[in-house]
Design a protein around this motif. Structure first.
Motif, PDB file in Angstrom:
ATOM      1  N   SER A   1       2.678  -0.310  74.591  1.00 20.10           N
ATOM      2  CA  SER A   1       3.636  -1.424  74.627  1.00 20.10           C
ATOM      3  C   SER A   1       4.250  -1.613  76.005  1.00 20.10           C
TER       4      SER A   1
ATOM      5  N   LEU B   1      -1.896  -2.877  70.513  1.00 19.62           N
ATOM      6  CA  LEU B   1      -1.323  -3.378  71.768  1.00 19.62           C
ATOM      7  C   LEU B   1      -0.236  -4.391  71.471  1.00 19.62           C
ATOM      8  N   CYS B   2       0.907  -4.249  72.128  1.00 22.25           N
ATOM      9  CA  CYS B   2       1.955  -5.259  71.962  1.00 22.25           C
ATOM     10  C   CYS B   2       2.788  -5.338  73.233  1.00 22.25           C
TER      11      CYS B   2
ATOM     12  N   ILE C   1      -2.017  -7.085  77.739  1.00 19.22           N
ATOM     13  CA  ILE C   1      -2.982  -7.131  76.637  1.00 19.22           C
ATOM     14  C   ILE C   1      -4.365  -7.523  77.155  1.00 19.22           C
TER      15      ILE C   1
ATOM     16  N   ARG D   1      -7.520  -5.016  77.017  1.00 22.55           N
ATOM     17  CA  ARG D   1      -8.682  -5.502  76.269  1.00 22.55           C
ATOM     18  C   ARG D   1      -9.954  -5.411  77.134  1.00 22.55           C
TER      19      ARG D   1
ATOM     20  N   VAL E   1      -3.992  -6.453  68.238  1.00 24.04           N
ATOM     21  CA  VAL E   1      -3.194  -7.018  69.325  1.00 24.04           C
ATOM     22  C   VAL E   1      -2.116  -7.950  68.796  1.00 24.04           C
TER      23      VAL E   1
ATOM     24  N   ARG F   1       1.096 -10.346  70.875  1.00 24.59           N
ATOM     25  CA  ARG F   1       1.936 -10.504  72.073  1.00 24.59           C
ATOM     26  C   ARG F   1       3.387 -10.444  71.638  1.00 24.59           C
TER      27      ARG F   1
END
Ligand code: A2P
Length: 260
Positions: free
Chosen positions: A118, A222-223, A229, A233, A254, A256
């Protein structure tokens, strides 16, 4: 619990903590009928004269908590956060009854280690996941990383990990299975640099004595910032990680973080 005329729950703020001039945490009462999976988000807003403006907020509290916790950015001139940053205990908060999201166990295939990477307020869904007993049943190890600009911005994560490790329900599991790695990019601290760089130069793995990523048994969530991100990726897809969803679980997921 009844819904208001816009079909929203009207809840009350119970607690507000300001960490920096950019970040704050708040807790609100939880509608009894609101059910959610750890890692999901809910649409949240403030009462207004017309149709309320709602934004997606990850729920940072676990599903067994009697309240709801959120971690928010304050954006100067941001349509919601400009007002939201002034909330006080007792104020009204509106919530849409439906929660959703992809940072959930259902979107990942079984694995041994769960990496939760994060930046900024992107830590919020992971604070929920690390307080969920199911996370410790599903994975042998949970590794949370949090990267912010400054040391003060890491405080919420540090506090949340400490509270989790002291919790009567999951504290013991967290003490043996949860690892925390924090880094800063614009101020000196124990680990300096973007997480992408610290993965790339192996600092991250070495400092936690971990083996490098392996899609055979690692799962990644993922955040945070879009740029982070995108870069992670680009790093993990060539290793063989494939993106999962609620309908088709994979080896990484993922979301956002909300901005504005
Ligand atoms: P940086 O300070 O180098 O921009 P923000 O506060 O703007 O949301 O950013 C949160 C954190 O995410 C910052 O520490 C920022 O580092 C970092 N970050 C921004 N872009 C990327 C990226 N492409 N990869 C990894 N981390 C990033």
């Amino acid at each position: 619990m009844t819904l208001n005329s816009h079909g929203l729950f009207a809840e009350r703020v119970t607690d507000v903590t300001h960490y920096t001039d950019r970040l704050f945490r708040f807790r609100v009462t939880r509608p009894q009928s609101l059910r959610f999976r750890s890692g999901e988000f809910v649409m949240l807003g403030l009462p207004s004269e017309g149709k309320p403006l709602l934004r997606a907020y990850s729920i940072a509290s676990p599903s067994w908590d009697e309240g709801l916790e959120f971690f928010s950015i304050k954006v100067p001139g941001g349509p919601l956060t400009e007002k939201l940053q002034n909330i006080k205990p007792g104020d009204e908060i509106l919530l849409r009854p439906k929660t959703t999201g992809t940072l959930v166990h259902d979107a990942l295939t079984p694995g041994k280690r769960l990496f939760m990477l994060s930046t900024g307020t992107g830590i919020a869904p992971f604070v929920s996941i690390m307080r969920d007993p199911e996370s410790y049943n599903k994975f042998g190890q949970l590794i949370l990383t949090h990267t912010c600009r400054t040391v003060a911005e890491l405080q919420y994560g540090i506090e949340s990990v400490a509270t989790t490790k002291a919790d009567p329900l999951i504290g013991e599991l967290a003490q043996s299975q949860l690892l925390h790695f924090a880094s800063t990019t614009r101020e000196a601290s124990a680990h300096q640099g973007r997480i992408t760089q610290l993965i790339d130069d192996k600092t991250f793995f070495k400092s936690l004595s971990l083996d490098e990523f392996d899609p055979a048994h690692d799962r990644i969530m993922l955040c945070g910032s879009m740029a982070m991100i995108k870069d992670i990726r680009a790093m993990i897809e060539p290793m063989g990680f494939t993106e999962g969803s609620n309908s088709e679980p994979g080896t990484f997921v993922v979301e956002r973080a909300f901005v504005g």
